[in-house]
Write an enzyme that holds these catalytic residues in place. Structure first.
Site, short mmCIF file in Angstrom:
data_model
loop_
_atom_site.label_atom_id
_atom_site.label_comp_id
_atom_site.label_asym_id
_atom_site.label_seq_id
_atom_site.Cartn_x
_atom_site.Cartn_y
_atom_site.Cartn_z
N ASP A 1 100.52 4.69 -31.84
CA ASP A 1 99.14 4.45 -32.62
C ASP A 1 98.71 4.04 -31.06
OD1 ASP A 1 99.68 3.75 -34.64
OD2 ASP A 1 98.45 1.88 -34.90
N ASP B 1 108.72 -1.92 -23.00
CA ASP B 1 108.12 -1.70 -22.40
C ASP B 1 107.45 -1.13 -21.07
OD1 ASP B 1 110.06 -2.30 -20.62
OD2 ASP B 1 110.26 -3.90 -20.69
MG MG Z 1 102.28 3.21 -37.56
#
Ligand code: MG
Ligand code: IPM
Length: 365
Positions: free
Chosen positions: A250, A222
């Site tokens: 990503d 996190d």
């Molecule tokens: Mg991926």
């Protein structure tokens, strides 16, 4: 150098972008005197349509026999909207990774200065970022057993499981890479909650003893997700498990301006697989507007990592850099200042890269 490359276009924009990966490899072969042969095989939804199997035997055999694999993307919206379908495109990719023992997914995240304005993050935060991710790719919750439905389908479980050797081998790769860079490894886990993460952390600490010149830091996932956009420059090498790596890379694509710019290499003990990290992008498939640069940069990684041809690899990366400096963009990396005549189609961008590689080769023989 003579090499055989298996191309798995996959689904969605996969065909459009791998086509340019192949042509760029052909151009590089011409310039540097390499000999490449190519073979196309099916994977994902296109393979299911043709054979009922997302990873047909012919595909797996062709991959095992290749010197390298170039992959486009897999995935199709019909499965996303219907979770009850049992045979799914992504299973093909996961089985391929597992069958080839591709346990280390290397994802370099680097901002080209010209794209500082294309990201949703402020340029002053991004400038100079250069991160190398090592995502564990054949273990963790992606593969752990059992994974099942019970209680008449009302309960479901997946299993996150790691063995020590799986952590050791990816950690060694990360530390070795860090030794050639800024000598910092951030290991990302959730050791405050998960037992598998405590094994991960303990193992990475042990491996670190073999690399006294590298500084090891631990982050919880996190916090890592937050630090990555707060101050990306603090990172050099990041090593993490399968799902955390999927998510963080990503996120990190915004550090490179666009997901359309990011190449990756999946390596293990045998043949390596090279693919853009973007998905099949069904919303823009077939329109000749996808950014082919992530795939083209993946061929540079192939030349570098698989074939040890740094010069040819650099020629590709430099060609991309030059084109960006010249002001050329695809739709995903344009910004408010990009004139419409500089926004190229997939084919135009691919052509430009090839022209650039050939031009540069002529001026610097
Ligand atoms: Mg991926
Ligand atoms: C990736 C993709 C894959 C993954 C999907 C297509 C299975 O998101 O390579 O990051 O989750 O690993």
């Amino acid at each position: 150098m003579q090499k055989h490359i298996t191309i798995l276009a996959g689904d969605g924009i996969g065909k459009e972008v791998t086509q340019w990966g192949k042509r760029v490899l052909e151009a590089v072969a011409e310039v540097y005197g390499f000999q490449f042969s190519f073979e196309d095989q099916l994977l994902g939804h296109s393979a299911i349509e043709a054979t009922g199997n997302p990873l047909p035997d012919a595909t797996l055999t062709a991959c095992k026999n290749a010197d390298a694999i170039l992959l486009g993307a897999v995935g199709h919206p019909m499965y996303d909207n219907d979770p009850s379908l049992k045979v799914r495109p992504e299973q093909g990719l996961l089985k391929l990774r597992k069958s080839l023992g591709l346990y280390a997914n290397i994802r370099p995240i680097k901002i080209f200065d010209e794209l500082l304005e294309a990201s949703s993050i402020k340029p002053e935060i991004l400038r100079g970022s250069d991160i190398l991710f090592f995502r564990e790719l054949t273990g963790g919750i992606y593969f752990g057993q059992p994974r099942e439905r019970s209680e008449n389908g009302l309960t479901a479980r997946d299993t996150k499981i790691y063995s020590k050797y799986e952590v050791e081998r990816i950690a060694h790769k990360a530390f070795k890479a860090a030794q050639t860079r800024r000598k910092i490894v951030h290991s990302v886990d959730k050791a405050n909650v998960l037992e598998s993460s405590r094994l991960w952390r303990e193992t990475v600490q042990e491996v670190a003893k073999d690399y006294p010149d590298v500084e090891l830091k631990h982050l919880f996932i996190d916090n890592a997700a937050m630090q990555l956009i707060r101050d990306p420059k603090q990172f050099d090498v990041v090593v993490t498990g399968n799902m955390f790596g999927d998510i963080l890379t990503d996120e990190a694509s915004q550090i490179a301006g666009s997901l359309g710019m990011l190449p990756s290499a999946s390596v293990g003990d045998q043949v390596g697989l090279y693919e853009p990290i973007h998905g099949s992008a069904p919303d823009i498939a077939g329109q000749n507007i996808a950014n082919p640069l992530a795939t083209i940069l993946s061929t540079a990684l192939m030349l570098d990592i698989e074939f040890g041809q740094q010069e040819a690899a650099n020629a590709i990366v430099n060609a991309v850099d030059e084109l960006l400096k010249d002001g050329y963009r695809t739709g995903d990396i344009k910004d408010g200042n990009t004139p419409s005549n500089m926004i190229l189609s997939t084919d135009q961008m691919g052509q430009k890269v090839i022209q650039k590689i050939k031009q540069t080769a002529i001026v610097t023989p």
